[in-house]
Scaffold this motif. Structure first.
Motif, PDB file in Angstrom:
ATOM      1  N   ARG A  65       3.743  -0.266   4.069  1.00  0.00           N
ATOM      2  CA  ARG A  65       4.985  -0.187   4.751  1.00  0.00           C
ATOM      3  C   ARG A  65       5.364   1.022   3.814  1.00  0.00           C
ATOM      4  O   ARG A  65       4.743   1.728   3.398  1.00  0.00           O
ATOM      5  CB  ARG A  65       5.924  -1.185   4.259  1.00  0.00           C
ATOM      6  N   LEU A  66       6.609   1.693   4.305  1.00  0.00           N
ATOM      7  CA  LEU A  66       6.914   3.011   3.513  1.00  0.00           C
ATOM      8  C   LEU A  66       7.190   2.675   2.106  1.00  0.00           C
ATOM      9  O   LEU A  66       6.779   3.350   1.290  1.00  0.00           O
ATOM     10  CB  LEU A  66       8.273   3.441   4.208  1.00  0.00           C
ATOM     11  N   VAL A  67       7.848   1.505   1.777  1.00  0.00           N
ATOM     12  CA  VAL A  67       8.265   1.003   0.352  1.00  0.00           C
ATOM     13  C   VAL A  67       7.388  -0.405   0.393  1.00  0.00           C
ATOM     14  O   VAL A  67       7.474  -1.138   1.195  1.00  0.00           O
ATOM     15  CB  VAL A  67       9.406   1.074  -0.058  1.00  0.00           C
ATOM     16  N   ILE A  68       7.070  -0.926  -0.782  1.00  0.00           N
ATOM     17  CA  ILE A  68       6.637  -2.315  -1.062  1.00  0.00           C
ATOM     18  C   ILE A  68       6.967  -2.883  -2.444  1.00  0.00           C
ATOM     19  O   ILE A  68       7.285  -2.266  -3.440  1.00  0.00           O
ATOM     20  CB  ILE A  68       5.195  -2.078  -1.120  1.00  0.00           C
ATOM     21  N   ASN A 170      15.000  -1.930   0.143  1.00  0.00           N
ATOM     22  CA  ASN A 170      14.810  -3.464   0.079  1.00  0.00           C
ATOM     23  C   ASN A 170      14.494  -4.084   1.391  1.00  0.00           C
ATOM     24  O   ASN A 170      13.434  -4.749   1.668  1.00  0.00           O
ATOM     25  CB  ASN A 170      15.843  -4.131  -0.648  1.00  0.00           C
ATOM     26  N   CYS A 171      15.228  -3.849   2.584  1.00  0.00           N
ATOM     27  CA  CYS A 171      14.944  -4.032   3.664  1.00  0.00           C
ATOM     28  C   CYS A 171      13.677  -3.482   4.529  1.00  0.00           C
ATOM     29  O   CYS A 171      13.101  -4.373   5.245  1.00  0.00           O
ATOM     30  CB  CYS A 171      16.365  -3.682   4.813  1.00  0.00           C
ATOM     31  N   LEU A 172      13.391  -2.324   4.018  1.00  0.00           N
ATOM     32  CA  LEU A 172      12.154  -1.864   4.484  1.00  0.00           C
ATOM     33  C   LEU A 172      10.724  -2.486   4.038  1.00  0.00           C
ATOM     34  O   LEU A 172       9.740  -2.225   4.152  1.00  0.00           O
ATOM     35  CB  LEU A 172      12.271  -0.128   4.181  1.00  0.00           C
ATOM     36  N   THR A 173      11.025  -3.328   2.813  1.00  0.00           N
ATOM     37  CA  THR A 173       9.940  -4.144   2.269  1.00  0.00           C
ATOM     38  C   THR A 173       9.501  -5.265   3.228  1.00  0.00           C
ATOM     39  O   THR A 173       8.526  -5.945   2.960  1.00  0.00           O
ATOM     40  CB  THR A 173      10.120  -4.313   0.930  1.00  0.00           C
ATOM     41  N   ALA A 174      10.563  -5.592   4.014  1.00  0.00           N
ATOM     42  CA  ALA A 174      10.329  -7.009   4.870  1.00  0.00           C
ATOM     43  C   ALA A 174       9.285  -6.676   5.970  1.00  0.00           C
ATOM     44  O   ALA A 174       8.758  -5.581   6.221  1.00  0.00           O
ATOM     45  CB  ALA A 174      11.604  -7.146   5.676  1.00  0.00           C
ATOM     46  N   THR A 175       8.819  -7.835   6.439  1.00  0.00           N
ATOM     47  CA  THR A 175       7.910  -7.682   7.655  1.00  0.00           C
ATOM     48  C   THR A 175       8.204  -6.712   8.501  1.00  0.00           C
ATOM     49  O   THR A 175       6.968  -5.907   9.023  1.00  0.00           O
ATOM     50  CB  THR A 175       7.422  -8.994   8.013  1.00  0.00           C
ATOM     51  N   ILE A 176       9.111  -6.515   9.083  1.00  0.00           N
ATOM     52  CA  ILE A 176       9.458  -5.711  10.362  1.00  0.00           C
ATOM     53  C   ILE A 176       9.493  -4.091   9.855  1.00  0.00           C
ATOM     54  O   ILE A 176       9.213  -3.346  10.537  1.00  0.00           O
ATOM     55  CB  ILE A 176      10.935  -5.964  10.703  1.00  0.00           C
TER      56      ILE A 176
END
Length: 531
Positions: A65-68, A170-176
């Motif tokens: 992802r972009l962030v993890i 934080n949302c960008l760490t999600a599966t989506i």
């Protein structure tokens, strides 16, 4: 070929192996991780659609992802992954990510900002169940090519208003938030589906593992990606077997046929802990166990009935018996350890109080259907509730089915009562506030299946607006108090009976190290494991 290799050969063709075929005292290879887990909730591997626990584990190991989140230090929060850095505009509405150079997908294609933009755009356009994690920032199928765009080696996100930067990340760490290989995905597009059908059973990631196979209700097999930018993981192959029964998982573990058992009941945990070469790891998870009352039901929609159900739960009795060591009493939608979490647990098992509330509501005799997946502890919770409800004249008919069957009916608003679990998607209080207490459009046409309030046909009684205010609040202490206030009102008015927070007990062979299921966030990291 030794006994364990014969087992693996069987796994490769579907794991159609009975327990009787296992040789005693088998041992998994040093470069292979074998896990027993309930994976019947996996319905797709596509990160734009996957929204179940076991599916998230697959995605987090196959896709970058972009962030993890750092799986070994979740307190540190997010850190760079495919984006090596980012900058925020003065107005707080635009984040510009600079992509990491030299990263490749499993196909050999380079990872580009264009792939990251496509992945997020695709998730919004397809609008599957988890899409709300992105669309809550104002991204729509109509504007997403402008609000999420690539510019050379940078990805630019522009939200509809200013949010806390940590909330967006934080949302960008999600599966989506997984970044897929645009060229590979679109080469497999059929009838404009953006590769959705193909990605149900295939992968196009750049993570530490590649998907070899997924056989529904049987197994998932992954192999290490030798060119992973973070270095190839030590476990060259990971096999996750669907083993439904706790006793079967324990037997496999004690025989050495698997490395980790993830679904042992308290009795089997106690037994396995006494076995040679087995250790138990405890992690407080974010997963909550709850009852959901369908507000389309004329009786269940009455405020007094909603409250009565909260007194029909034998919280302490279940915690101290068949849930011992694996669940803590928790009656709030934010899990313990989250910003704004409440430790208030005002409800107790009180048959007389429940009867008084039902009488006040004019309810004298009631028959309802309760849906639950075929998992042992959930069925036992359902039976405990069934027994308590019978004492106040409520007949509970329990329908047991696969996770897919029961979830489909819950998402379609068909069940009177649903008994299930919910885990956070990212480490921010909005992850649960934005689904338990948020429902801007309660119509059937909205089809907002990612929102639990919508699944319950509950309009939230004004909490939607309070959740919207909390998520944009910049002051940390003020935001904490806002979530505490929301949860206080939620406990008294909602059609949710939140009962327990999970303590996941992984039983494993003593040579397994660096195993983590992600603590409060579902984030099992196979690539960290060593033996």
């Amino acid at each position: 070929m030794n006994a364990f290799n014969r087992l693996l050969t069987g796994a490769a063709i579907g794991l159609a192996v009975s327990l009787s075929s296992f040789a005693a005292n088998a041992e998994t290879p040093a470069n292979m991780l074998v896990i027993a887990n309930r994976i019947d909730d996996v319905t797709t591997i596509d990160p734009a659609e996957s929204f179940e626990f076991a599916g998230s584990d697959i995605s987090r190991n196959v896709y970058s992802r972009l962030v993890i989140l750092d799986p070994m230090d979740l307190d540190a929060g997010y850190k760079p992954d495919l984006a090596e850095s980012w900058e925020v505009s003065e107005d707080g509405m635009t984040i510009t990510f600079t992509m990491r150079e030299g990263v490749t997908f499993h196909s050999g294609n380079p990872v580009r900002a264009e792939d990251a933009a496509f992945s997020l755009q695709r998730a919004v356009i397809l609008n599957k169940t988890p899409a709300f994690i992105l669309t809550q920032f104002g991204f729509t199928p109509e504007n997403v090519t402008e609000t999420i765009r690539a510019d050379g080696n940078t990805l630019i996100l522009t939200t509809d208003k200013k949010y806390a930067t940590s909330f967006v990340l934080n949302c960008l760490t999600a599966t989506i938030g997984a970044v897929v290989d645009k060229e590979t995905v679109m080469a497999n597009e059929v009838d404009g589906d953006m590769g959705s059908e193909w990605l149900r059973t295939n992968s196009a990631g750049s993570g530490p593992y590649m998907l070899d196979s997924w056989r529904p209700n049987e197994s998932v097999t992954l192999s290490s990606f030798p060119d992973y930018y973070g270095g190839a993981p030590e476990m060259e192959r990971v096999i996750v077997r669907h083993v439904q029964e706790s006793a079967s998982q324990r037997l496999l573990l004690e025989r050495g046929d698997i490395d980790i058992a993830r679904n042992l009941n308290p009795e089997d945990v106690a037994g396995a802990s006494a076995a040679d070469g087995v250790v138990i790891s405890d992690e407080l998870k974010g997963r909550l166990m709850y009852l959901a009352l369908n507000q389309k039901h004329p009786e269940l929609s009455k405020p007094e009935v909603r409250q009565a159900f909260k007194y029909l739960i034998d919280y302490e009795g279940m915690r101290d018996s068949f849930l011992a060591g694996q669940y803590a009493i928790h009656q709030n939608f934010l899990p313990a350890t989250y910003l704004g979490a409440s430790d208030e647990n005002p409800f107790s098992y009180d048959i007389e109080k429940a009867r008084e509330l039902l009488t006040a509501a004019g309810v004298d005799g009631l028959e309802i259907e309760l849906g639950v997946r075929e998992a042992q502890e959930r069925i036992e919770i359902a039976q405990s509730f069934q027994n308590a409800a019978a004492q106040v004249g409520i007949k509970v008919n329990i329908t047991v089915g696969t996770a897919k069957q029961i979830l489909a009916r819950y998402r379609a608003r068909e069940l009177d009562v649903y008994l299930g679990a919910w885990g956070p998607d990212y480490p921010d209080p909005q992850t649960n506030a934005g689904t338990f207490a948020y429902n801007p459009d309660n119509s059937d046409e909205a089809n907002a299946t990612g929102l639990l309030a919508w699944r319950n046909s509950w309009d939230t009684g004004g909490l939607t607006e309070k959740v919207e205010a909390a998520v944009t609040e910049g002051d940390r202490d003020t935001r904490i108090q806002m979530y505490l206030d929301i949860q206080s009102e939620f406990r008294e008015t909602s059609p949710f009976v939140i009962m327990f927070q999970q303590i996941e007990q992984s039983a494993m062979r003593e040579n397994v190290t660096n195993w983590s299921t992600g603590q409060a966030v579902t984030n099992a990291a196979y690539w960290q494991v060593t033996k």
